[in-house]
Design an enzyme around this catalytic site. Structure first.
Site, PDB file in Angstrom:
ATOM      1  N   GLY A  35     -15.430   2.946   4.136  1.00 68.79           N
ATOM      2  CA  GLY A  35     -14.075   3.458   3.973  1.00 68.79           C
ATOM      3  C   GLY A  35     -13.411   3.094   2.655  1.00 68.79           C
ATOM      4  O   GLY A  35     -12.215   3.314   2.484  1.00 68.79           O
ATOM      5  N   GLN A  36     -14.155   2.558   1.694  1.00 62.46           N
ATOM      6  CA  GLN A  36     -13.570   2.200   0.403  1.00 62.46           C
ATOM      7  C   GLN A  36     -13.278   3.460  -0.386  1.00 62.46           C
ATOM      8  O   GLN A  36     -14.160   4.296  -0.590  1.00 62.46           O
ATOM      9  CB  GLN A  36     -14.516   1.284  -0.376  1.00 62.46           C
ATOM     10  CG  GLN A  36     -13.917   0.772  -1.666  1.00 62.46           C
ATOM     11  CD  GLN A  36     -14.831  -0.209  -2.399  1.00 62.46           C
ATOM     12  OE1 GLN A  36     -15.954  -0.466  -2.003  1.00 62.46           O
ATOM     13  NE2 GLN A  36     -14.315  -0.744  -3.494  1.00 62.46           N
TER      14      GLN A  36
ATOM     15  N   ASN B 261     -12.802  -3.020   2.907  1.00 67.01           N
ATOM     16  CA  ASN B 261     -13.678  -1.859   3.022  1.00 67.01           C
ATOM     17  C   ASN B 261     -14.661  -1.886   1.854  1.00 67.01           C
ATOM     18  O   ASN B 261     -14.253  -2.108   0.709  1.00 67.01           O
ATOM     19  CB  ASN B 261     -12.865  -0.562   2.990  1.00 67.01           C
ATOM     20  CG  ASN B 261     -11.889  -0.469   4.144  1.00 67.01           C
ATOM     21  OD1 ASN B 261     -12.181  -0.902   5.245  1.00 67.01           O
ATOM     22  ND2 ASN B 261     -10.726   0.088   3.885  1.00 67.01           N
TER      23      ASN B 261
ATOM     24  N   HIS C 275      -6.997  -5.500   2.373  1.00 70.14           N
ATOM     25  CA  HIS C 275      -5.846  -4.936   3.069  1.00 70.14           C
ATOM     26  C   HIS C 275      -5.294  -6.019   3.993  1.00 70.14           C
ATOM     27  O   HIS C 275      -6.032  -6.570   4.824  1.00 70.14           O
ATOM     28  CB  HIS C 275      -6.255  -3.739   3.943  1.00 70.14           C
ATOM     29  CG  HIS C 275      -6.720  -2.552   3.177  1.00 70.14           C
ATOM     30  ND1 HIS C 275      -5.897  -1.487   2.882  1.00 70.14           N
ATOM     31  CD2 HIS C 275      -7.938  -2.254   2.651  1.00 70.14           C
ATOM     32  CE1 HIS C 275      -6.587  -0.586   2.207  1.00 70.14           C
ATOM     33  NE2 HIS C 275      -7.830  -1.028   2.055  1.00 70.14           N
TER      34      HIS C 275
ATOM     35  N   HIS D 102     -10.576  -4.945  -3.002  1.00 67.52           N
ATOM     36  CA  HIS D 102      -9.220  -5.205  -2.537  1.00 67.52           C
ATOM     37  C   HIS D 102      -9.239  -5.572  -1.060  1.00 67.52           C
ATOM     38  O   HIS D 102     -10.091  -5.131  -0.304  1.00 67.52           O
ATOM     39  CB  HIS D 102      -8.284  -4.015  -2.793  1.00 67.52           C
ATOM     40  CG  HIS D 102      -8.744  -2.706  -2.243  1.00 67.52           C
ATOM     41  ND1 HIS D 102      -9.781  -1.979  -2.798  1.00 67.52           N
ATOM     42  CD2 HIS D 102      -8.304  -1.974  -1.191  1.00 67.52           C
ATOM     43  CE1 HIS D 102      -9.951  -0.863  -2.116  1.00 67.52           C
ATOM     44  NE2 HIS D 102      -9.068  -0.841  -1.118  1.00 67.52           N
TER      45      HIS D 102
ATOM     46  N   ASP E 121       0.857  -1.189   0.000  1.00 71.82           N
ATOM     47  CA  ASP E 121       0.000   0.000   0.000  1.00 71.82           C
ATOM     48  C   ASP E 121       0.893   1.240   0.000  1.00 71.82           C
ATOM     49  O   ASP E 121       1.923   1.266   0.678  1.00 71.82           O
ATOM     50  CB  ASP E 121      -0.895  -0.018   1.247  1.00 71.82           C
ATOM     51  CG  ASP E 121      -2.005   1.006   1.188  1.00 71.82           C
ATOM     52  OD1 ASP E 121      -1.707   2.220   1.178  1.00 71.82           O
ATOM     53  OD2 ASP E 121      -3.181   0.608   1.170  1.00 71.82           O
ATOM     54  N   ILE E 122       0.504   2.273  -0.753  1.00 73.36           N
ATOM     55  CA  ILE E 122       1.330   3.492  -0.816  1.00 73.36           C
ATOM     56  C   ILE E 122       1.175   4.357   0.441  1.00 73.36           C
ATOM     57  O   ILE E 122       1.965   5.271   0.645  1.00 73.36           O
ATOM     58  CB  ILE E 122       1.040   4.328  -2.069  1.00 73.36           C
ATOM     59  CG1 ILE E 122      -0.403   4.819  -2.087  1.00 73.36           C
ATOM     60  CG2 ILE E 122       1.379   3.574  -3.335  1.00 73.36           C
ATOM     61  CD1 ILE E 122      -0.674   5.879  -3.137  1.00 73.36           C
TER      62      ILE E 122
END
Length: 113
Positions: free
Chosen positions: A92-93, A86, A101, A99, A30-31
């Site tokens: 919170g998407q 999410n 997390h 995807h 994740d960035i």
């Protein structure tokens, strides 16, 4: 989906460090990491969210979670980890592509947020 960030990543248009890849899924860091290990695991085929999944997606969803477990093991998360999906704005998407997390590398408190 030509405008989907994660579709572009899956297609190789946007480069990422590929931590795991097979015919169905891709995993990459994740960035904006929220833990020492924060990896995103995505299906290569576009699916907007978990809410859009149907019974026809069951095998892919199982594979997605299995791949997340393989990545957790490869990342050395033997003390545990958290998987989060999410879904929708209230969930919170922020990217409209399903995807998972994968978070770990420290103690994760509860409730999460």
């Amino acid at each position: 989906m030509t405008d989907c960030l994660f579709c572009k990543i899956a297609a190789g248009t946007i480069p990422v460090k590929r931590l795991h890849e097979d015919e169905q899924v891709l995993a990459f860091p994740d960035i904006n990491p929220q833990a020492p290990v924060h990896v995103l695991v995505i299906p290569k085929r576009h699916l907007a969210s978990h809410a859009h999944a149907t019974t026809e997606d069951a095998a892919m969803l199982g594979h997605l979670l299995s791949a997340a477990g393989e990545v957790a093991q490869a990342q050395g998360l033997e003390n545990g980890y958290r998987l989060v999906i999410n879904t929708g704005p209230d969930g919170g998407q922020t990217v409209d592509h399903l995807h998972v997390h994968l978070l770990g590398g420290r103690h994760l408190g509860w409730p999460p947020g």
